[in-house]
Design an enzyme around this catalytic site. Structure first.
Site, PDB file in Angstrom:
ATOM      1  N   GLU A   6       0.844  -1.209   0.000  1.00 50.46           N
ATOM      2  CA  GLU A   6       0.000   0.000   0.000  1.00 50.46           C
ATOM      3  C   GLU A   6       0.877   1.257   0.000  1.00 50.46           C
ATOM      4  O   GLU A   6       0.635   2.195  -0.758  1.00 50.46           O
ATOM      5  CB  GLU A   6      -0.906  -0.013   1.230  1.00 50.46           C
ATOM      6  N   HIS A   7       1.892   1.272   0.840  1.00 46.34           N
ATOM      7  CA  HIS A   7       2.795   2.425   0.888  1.00 46.34           C
ATOM      8  C   HIS A   7       3.515   2.617  -0.443  1.00 46.34           C
ATOM      9  O   HIS A   7       3.647   3.747  -0.937  1.00 46.34           O
ATOM     10  CB  HIS A   7       3.829   2.228   1.997  1.00 46.34           C
TER      11      HIS A   7
END
Length: 427
Positions: free
Chosen positions: A69-70
């Site tokens: 996600e990051h």
């Protein structure tokens, strides 16, 4: 029931389309609203650690979904946060146990922001150097979670309730686990779970379905062959441990009481379980009033229900100076409700309260888009939860109490205040 569901769908006001590549698009036009909220989500969360894709078996270290996600905000062109910022939009993302979602809120340049959102998620870019940099950043985030007593109570409960299920691992993983992540692992995750057929684009606000479909067309989203097969852990019926106790730097003790249930899914089943937490210790219940009036718990003491593939559980948590007494009062109330049944007036009040909360969510662009996306990611239709709530009876709750929330499937966690300078200590 069918008539109720149709009426609810009209109230939700959802327009939908399924693209050739399998992407589900859900839009709730809200004319007159100044903002638009978009959420792009995939059925890929922290518990998805073992799977097969394109004939390849993949085993991931804990925290991979959150790490990915990051990394999705980075590209060869730069940071997507900067691109959103240049349009005046507010962007974010989050990873839960069973999903990852990317989102933005904007009052202007919606088309441009949709282009940024779709391109950043569908054009991943990973290198060993950027991964190494992110490992340090997320390592600091992990330490922050370790200092949160609310989060520690929950993760400790999962560790007591489950022997094999990957929910035992923290969503962010550990410093050691994320150090094992490689670019190849992340690309495997993208092929397996960032397939448009496994994803949803939900938008609510000052927008039209045609406008969102045009953005999807501009993005030239791929058609991904094949599908992913999750490899689920063989979870025994028994709990892993009946209790855990440790100390942290907290002002007062924190209590967690969890119940492990047989895995089961279904919208009505989940609504029934949510209502059970309300009739047991919700703000209108005799138990809550007694606990609060006697200063035994803080106002945040409450219960919740969680259902995932291979997992169902109840969690009751809060601060209390007398954790053993509160635990016994909670168990005694559950036994009383099982023997006497749920009070009819309390059932009606709790049902009306939940209905009001659901309907109120439709008036917020953020809540409406989240509701639409959440429905898809849970495998149900928009508005189905409202229709299910309308069909729930007091007898449904009484019947559920006969088989659920049993003492033999209960685990307890207590966090005691540590003295100044004292290191965390397990008991």
């Amino acid at each position: 029931m069918a008539d109720t569901f149709d009426a609810v769908r009209r109230a939700v006001g959802c327009q939908s389309a399924v693209l050739e590549n399998g992407l589900t698009v859900l839009v709730r036009p809200m004319p007159g609203y100044s903002s638009t909220y978009a959420l792009y989500g995939t059925r890929f969360g922290s518990v998805d650690l073992d799977f097969e894709v394109e004939g390849k078996t993949v085993h991931l270290p804990a925290g991979t979904a959150h790490f990915l996600e990051h990394k999705m905000f980075e590209s060869e062109e730069g940071d997507a946060f900067a691109r959103f910022g240049a349009t005046g939009a507010s962007a974010n993302a989050y990873t839960s146990f069973d999903k990852t979602c990317y989102l933005f809120s904007a009052t202007d340049k919606v088309d441009e922001n949709l282009d940024i959102l779709l391109s950043m998620v569908n054009e991943p870019y990973f290198t060993p150097a950027t991964i190494q940099k992110e490992q340090g950043i997320i390592g600091q985030e992990i330490k922050m979670y370790e200092d949160s007593p609310d989060w520690r109570v929950m993760t400790a409960l999962f560790g007591c309730l489950y022997q094999e299920h990957p929910i035992r691992h923290d969503i962010a993983g550990t410093v050691e686990s994320i150090a094992q992540i490689t670019p190849e692992m992340l690309y495997d995750c993208c092929r397996a779970f960032y397939n448009p057929a496994n994803m949803v684009l939900a938008v609510a606000g000052n927008v039209t379905l045609e406008q969102v479909l045009a953005a999807c067309k501009r993005a030239k989203l791929p058609v991904c062959p094949g599908s992913v097969r999750r490899l689920e852990a063989d979870e025994p019926a028994a709990i892993a441990a009946p209790k855990a106790r440790f100390s942290m730097q907290v002002a007062k003790p924190c209590l967690g009481v969890g119940f492990k249930e047989a895995p089961r899914r279904g919208v009505k089943f989940e609504v029934i379980c949510d209502m059970l937490t309300e009739v047991i210790c919700g703000g209108m219940t005799p138990l809550y009033r007694t606990l609060y009036d006697q200063n035994l718990v803080n106002p945040g003491f409450d219960g919740e229900f969680l259902a995932l593939d291979g997992l169902c559980c109840f969690l009751f948590t809060g601060e209390t100076d007398q954790p053993e007494k509160v635990r016994e009062m909670l168990l005694a109330e559950i036994r009383r409700l099982r023997a006497e049944g749920v009070d009819e007036e309390l059932f009606t009040l709790c049902k009306n309260q939940l209905y009001g909360e659901m309907v109120q969510d439709l008036e917020s662009t953020e809540s409406a888009a989240s509701l639409l996306a959440g429905s898809f990611l849970r495998g149900c239709q928009p508005g189905e939860e409202l229709a299910a709530l309308a069909s729930v009876t007091k007898q449904d709750l009484d019947d559920a109490l006969q088989t659920m929330l049993r003492d033999e499937r209960c685990a307890t966690v207590v966090i005691d205040p540590a003295a100044a300078g004292e290191k965390e200590e397990l008991v």
